[in-house]
Scaffold this active site. Structure first.
Site, mmCIF file in Angstrom:
data_model
loop_
_atom_site.group_PDB
_atom_site.id
_atom_site.type_symbol
_atom_site.label_atom_id
_atom_site.label_comp_id
_atom_site.label_asym_id
_atom_site.label_seq_id
_atom_site.Cartn_x
_atom_site.Cartn_y
_atom_site.Cartn_z
ATOM 1 C CG HIS A 503 37.632 47.824 33.446
ATOM 2 N ND1 HIS A 503 38.880 47.643 33.955
ATOM 3 C CD2 HIS A 503 37.666 48.553 32.336
ATOM 4 C CE1 HIS A 503 39.749 48.402 32.944
ATOM 5 N NE2 HIS A 503 39.234 48.768 32.215
ATOM 6 C CG ASP A 507 43.468 47.790 35.470
ATOM 7 O OD1 ASP A 507 42.296 48.300 35.671
ATOM 8 O OD2 ASP A 507 44.601 48.258 35.969
#
Length: 533
Positions: A503, A507
């Site tokens: 992450h 995204d």
């Protein structure tokens, strides 16, 4: 003359290796390219072949030792210096020793008559009695029991007291011929068919009359079993009915006068025995329970292999230095399954490789990587590097652990090319024949967790990659589909795809778009032009 064999360079980034197992010992002869030892690195476990032929004279590095590339491992020569001097002299001495010790058994032979009491055993015990009764000490007891049996009346009274010795009483007369005249009198009442004697005379009125008298005096049916051991009278009709219905008369308790077995008793017994049999026949046969396998490792403690240590260290580093999460989608692969069924035989004939679902997932993933290169990127400090090729790492389960050989430039291959390379890499990985460089350079990993029946899992991303795709098992289940504007339920082949990603640069929207493109590609099922056959 001897030559040293050193640890070769096993890859561009490999600087050291650990000797895990020697395949040869000192004094063994080896040929060129014959494996000498197994070496473990941080990338692969491999065998080191011998560059020369000869005899191993000295092993320089022991097992579990870690050495740098170029370190001498073993010395191989012609064998002239490996044999110790004076080796031939001990051989005559060893041969002379048996000659010197040979008379010793002869001197011990006079002591052999010590077991002389053995001939006495056959005189007191019969070998047949030992085989039949399990011991020779029971025979004197039998002789004592047979001796006081000249009359039939005492034998009949003694028979109930000896229910466990019918076989013994029949064996002794067969061994002792002189006692054969008295033996039948003692053994006849002991035999189980005794109740058959009153049954053989169905027309005797006396037992029938005796059975009626107790009922007239108001007594119960207890007198149905006479004191002399005879069974109640059974009419021929009842006996015939019992034979037709397969009923044992000895197992029936009669409800008639004096305990007589009636036709109703036989019918009731036949119905009772038929009910469980019919139930057992109609009930489905229970599948045989397979015994679970028990591993030899149960209850043991073993040392981690170098490969296991490397995987453990990298897994911990990956979890501590990245922010990982997983997104899952469900895909309808019915059209892919239909195409696979249609072409799998021709595919095997053309390529020599079985067609599985994995190449379809691989080509759909590489196409999506081209559209969303962030999933194929790597983190370099505070920069993001986007490779110009899709190097697909394929997770392979081996006895040594999980390894990920790399399919180079997978984005340029069709289904036949992907299937061939995946099969080749998987086979050589399990056979420990990979080169270390074949495990490096991957930009994205594909792991088939469904090969062992899992629906899906949350795979772990290994640096420097930022994403890994896990494919679950393909299963059939009812699914709601829309056709011509109306909904219906149909049996479809479905699979779960789970994408774990870092992450820090990927995204959730990026992951979802990537997965949806793979989903649309697979559900369309238009792969006939990409088969490569």
């Amino acid at each position: 003359m001897s030559e040293s064999v050193s640890l070769p360079a096993l890859g561009e980034s490999v600087t050291e290796g650990t000797v895990t197992r020697w395949l040869k010992n000192v004094g063994d002869r080896v040929e060129v390219d014959e494996p000498l030892l197994e070496v473990s690195t941080d990338k692969v476990d491999t065998e080191i072949p011998s560059p020369v032929a000869g005899v191993i004279e000295e092993i320089l590095v022991q097992e579990d030792e870690t050495v740098d590339v170029g370190t001498a491992l073993v010395r191989i020569g012609d064998g002239s210096g490996s044999a110790p001097s004076g080796e031939t002299t001990p051989e005559p001495e060893e041969e002379a020793q048996p000659a010197a010790t040979a008379p010793e058994p002869v001197s011990e032979q006079p002591s052999a008559p010590a077991p002389s009491p053995q001939p006495e055993a056959p005189e007191t015990s019969d070998p047949n009695a030992d085989d039949s009764f399990g011991g020779s000490y029971s025979e004197p007891t039998l002789e004592q029991e047979v001796a006081p049996a000249p009359s039939e009346a005492p034998a009949e009274q003694a028979a109930p007291a000896q229910p466990a010795a019918p076989e013994q009483s029949t064996e002794v007369p067969s061994v002792d011929a002189p006692e054969s005249a008295e033996a039948p009198a003692a053994s006849a009442p002991v035999t189980p068919p005794a109740p058959a004697q009153p049954q053989s005379a169905p027309s005797e009125p006396a037992p029938d009359h005796q059975a009626v008298q107790p009922s007239e005096t108001g007594t119960t049916e207890a007198p149905s079993a006479p004191a002399d051991g005879t069974a109640p009278y059974v009419t021929p009709i009842v006996r015939k009915l019992a034979g037709e219905r397969g009923v044992e008369l000895s197992s029936i308790t009669g409800t008639g006068v004096g305990g007589r077995i009636r036709k109703e008793d036989v019918l009731a017994a036949a119905e009772k025995s038929a009910t469980p049999a019919a139930f057992a026949a109609s009930a489905p046969a229970a599948p045989a329970k397979a015994a679970p396998t028990v591993s030899d490792l149960r209850g043991t403690t073993v040392k981690m292999t170098r490969l296991r240590k490397v995987v453990a260290e990298r897994a911990v580093v990956s979890m501590q230095s990245t922010a990982q999460l997983t997104t899952v989608v469900e895909v309808d692969v019915t059209k892919v399954a239909q195409l696979r069924t249609k072409v799998k035989d021709r595919f095997l004939e053309k390529t020599g490789v079985k067609l599985s679902f994995l190449p379809f997932f691989a080509i759909a993933a590489t196409e999506a990587l081209k559209s969303y290169p962030i999933i194929n990127a790597t983190v370099e400090g505070d920069s993001i590097a986007y490779p110009d090729t899709e190097n697909l790492s394929i997770a392979v389960d081996t006895e040594r652990g999980l390894l990920t050989p790399v399919v180079r430039d997978a984005g340029s291959l069709d289904i036949a090319g992907l299937a061939a390379q995946i099969a080749d890499l998987a086979s050589r990985t399990r056979e420990n024949k990979l080169k270390p460089d074949e495990l490096a350079g991957g930009t994205f990993t594909l792991t088939n967790t469904g090969s062992r029946g899992a629906l899906f899992d949350t795979p772990l991303v290994f640096l420097p990659q930022v994403a890994i795709l896990g494919t679950g098992v393909v299963t059939k289940k009812p699914v709601v589909i829309t056709a011509d504007g109306s909904d219906s339920i149909a049996i479809r082949s479905t699979v779960y795809l789970a994408l774990s990603y870092d992450h820090r640069i990927v995204d959730g929207a990026d992951a979802a778009r990537f997965l949806v493109q793979i989903k649309d590609r697979l559900e369309t099922g238009d792969f006939e032009g990409d088969l490569g056959i």
